[in-house]
Design an enzyme around this catalytic site. Structure first.
Site, mmCIF file in Angstrom:
data_model
loop_
_atom_site.group_PDB
_atom_site.id
_atom_site.type_symbol
_atom_site.label_atom_id
_atom_site.label_comp_id
_atom_site.label_asym_id
_atom_site.label_seq_id
_atom_site.Cartn_x
_atom_site.Cartn_y
_atom_site.Cartn_z
ATOM 1 N N ARG A 174 0.822 -1.223 0.000
ATOM 2 C CA ARG A 174 0.000 0.000 0.000
ATOM 3 C C ARG A 174 0.850 1.265 0.000
ATOM 4 N NH1 ARG A 174 -2.079 -3.908 -0.904
ATOM 5 N NH2 ARG A 174 -3.980 -4.822 -0.046
ATOM 6 N N SER A 226 -10.708 0.440 3.780
ATOM 7 C CA SER A 226 -9.849 0.190 4.934
ATOM 8 C C SER A 226 -9.152 1.473 5.372
ATOM 9 C CB SER A 226 -8.802 -0.867 4.607
ATOM 10 O OG SER A 226 -9.412 -2.118 4.369
ATOM 11 N N GLU A 296 -4.030 3.952 5.852
ATOM 12 C CA GLU A 296 -4.046 3.545 4.450
ATOM 13 C C GLU A 296 -4.703 4.617 3.600
ATOM 14 O OE1 GLU A 296 -5.889 -0.109 1.782
ATOM 15 O OE2 GLU A 296 -4.975 -0.549 3.710
#
Length: 305
Positions: A174, A226, A296
Site C-alpha cells: 500500500r 480500509s 491507508e
C-alpha cells in the site's frame, strides 16, 4: 485573463465546490476551483495552467481512498475523467495494455477478464482510479498492482512528460515512491500493464467468487474502505476490535460493526470526527499492544485540527 477564465477556456470549472460531493465518504469542505478533465489533454493543460499561476493542484480520481478536511482544499482540484483504454497488444512474448489514469480499476479488471486477459481479477471490487491505484499500490486478496504494472507516464513539475518504469516506483504494501514523498507534484497520465492470456470463464468465476466474499465481509454505506494498513502481526480490524472500539461513534462517524477497520459516515460526519476516531484507534492499539497503526487512506486539505 483571471485564473478562472484561463481554466474555463480548457474545461468545465466550478468555484467553491464542496468536496463532499466528490468523495465516497461524502465528507469535505469547498475547493477554490474544481475543474473537470475529460481528456488527457485537458488534464495536462489544466495542470500546466494552474502551476503557471503558482496555484496548488490536487488531482482527484474516484475520491475513494481519502478524507478531505472540513476546511476544503486550496487551489485547483482537477477531477480526472480521462478514461481511454487502448487495445491490448503483443510485445515480444507478453500482452501489454495501456490506459489513461482516470480509468476505473474495477471496470478494467472486469473488461480484461471478458477479453480472456488475466492478472487483474483481484481488483474487480476496488473502486479507485488507475492513478490512485499506482500511488497506493492497490491490492486485495493476494494480488496488487506491482504484480502487473510495467510503467507509468507522468507530467513533471516543469510541465514535461516523462516515463517512469515500475521498478523505479518502490512499490510495496500500500505504498510507493509517491506516498513516500519522492515524486512530489508528478501527475500520473497513463499506465501500462503486463497481462496474460487466460480462460474467460475461469477469470469471471474468480471475480464473482471475490465479489461474494466482499459482500459478506465489507460494510455498505458511505466510507473510504480500509482505514489502516495491516501490521505484520495482526490485521488492523482485529486490533481495533480487541481494544473495544467496534461500533464506537463520534458524531456521525462510526467504526463499523461489520468490519472494524472501516469507518462509516452515518449521516453528516465531519472530517474532524473521522480523524478523532482514527487517533483514538491508534492510541488504544499502541497503548494495549505496542503496535503503531499507519493510515491507508490519505488526509487531504485543511480543517483536521
Amino acid at each position: 485573463m483571471t485564473l478562472r477564465q484561463q481554466l474555463e477556456a480548457i474545461a468545465e470549472v466550478h468555484a467553491d465546490e464542496p468536496m463532499a460531493r466528490h468523495t465516497t465518504f461524502g465528507i469535505g469542505g469547498p475547493t477554490d476551483f474544481y475543474a473537470i478533465a475529460t481528456t488527457g489533454a485537458q488534464l495536462r493543460d489544466l495542470t500546466r495552467t494552474a502551476r503557471a499561476a503558482t496555484v496548488p493542484v490536487f488531482v482527484l480520481g474516484s475520491g475513494s481512498n481519502l478524507v478531505v478536511g472540513d476546511g476544503g482544499i486550496r487551489g485547483v482540484v482537477i477531477e480526472n475523467r480521462a478514461t481511454t483504454v487502448a487495445e491490448a497488444r503483443i510485445v515480444g512474448s507478453e500482452i501489454r495494455l495501456d490506459a489513461e489514469s482516470g480509468a476505473s480499476l474495477a471496470k478494467l479488471a472486469r473488461t480484461t477478464a471478458d477479453q480472456s486477459l488475466t492478472g487483474l481479477e483481484w481488483a474487480a471490487g476496488i473502486p479507485g482510479s488507475l492513478g490512485g491505484a499506482v500511488v497506493y499500490n492497490a491490492g486485495a486478496y493476494g494480488g496488487c498492482l506491482a504484480d502487473v504494472l510495467t510503467r507509468i507516464d507522468v507530467l513533471d513539475p516543469d510541465g514535461r512528460e516523462t516515463t517512469i518504469f515500475a521498478e523505479e516506483l518502490g512499490l510495496a504494501y500500500r505504498s510507493s515512491a509517491f506516498t513516500r514523498g519522492l515524486l512530489v507534484e508528478r501527475v500520473i497520465l497513463g499506465v501500462e500493464f503486463r497481462l496474460e492470456e487466460g480462460n474467460r470463464d475461469a477469470a469471471r468465476a474468480r471475480i464473482e467468487q471475490l465479489e461474494a466474499k466482499r459482500k459478506r465481509t465489507q460494510p455498505r454505506g458511505r466510507n473510504a474502505g480500509s482505514i489502516f494498513k495491516n501490521p505484520s502481526s495482526h490485521p488492523a480490524w482485529w486490533l481495533i476490535d480487541k481494544v473495544g472500539l467496534r461500533g464506537h461513534r463520534i458524531g456521525d462517524a462510526v467504526i463499523s460493526e461489520k468490519h472494524t477497520n472501516w469507518i462509516i459516515n452515518q449521516g453528516s460526519a465531519r472530517a474532524t470526527e473521522v480523524h478523532a476516531l482514527m487517533r483514538l484507534a491508534g492510541e488504544r492499539v499502541r497503548d494495549t499492544f505496542g503496535i503503531e497503526l499507519h493510515a491507508e487512506i490519505a488526509l487531504v486539505g485543511e480543517g483536521f485540527a
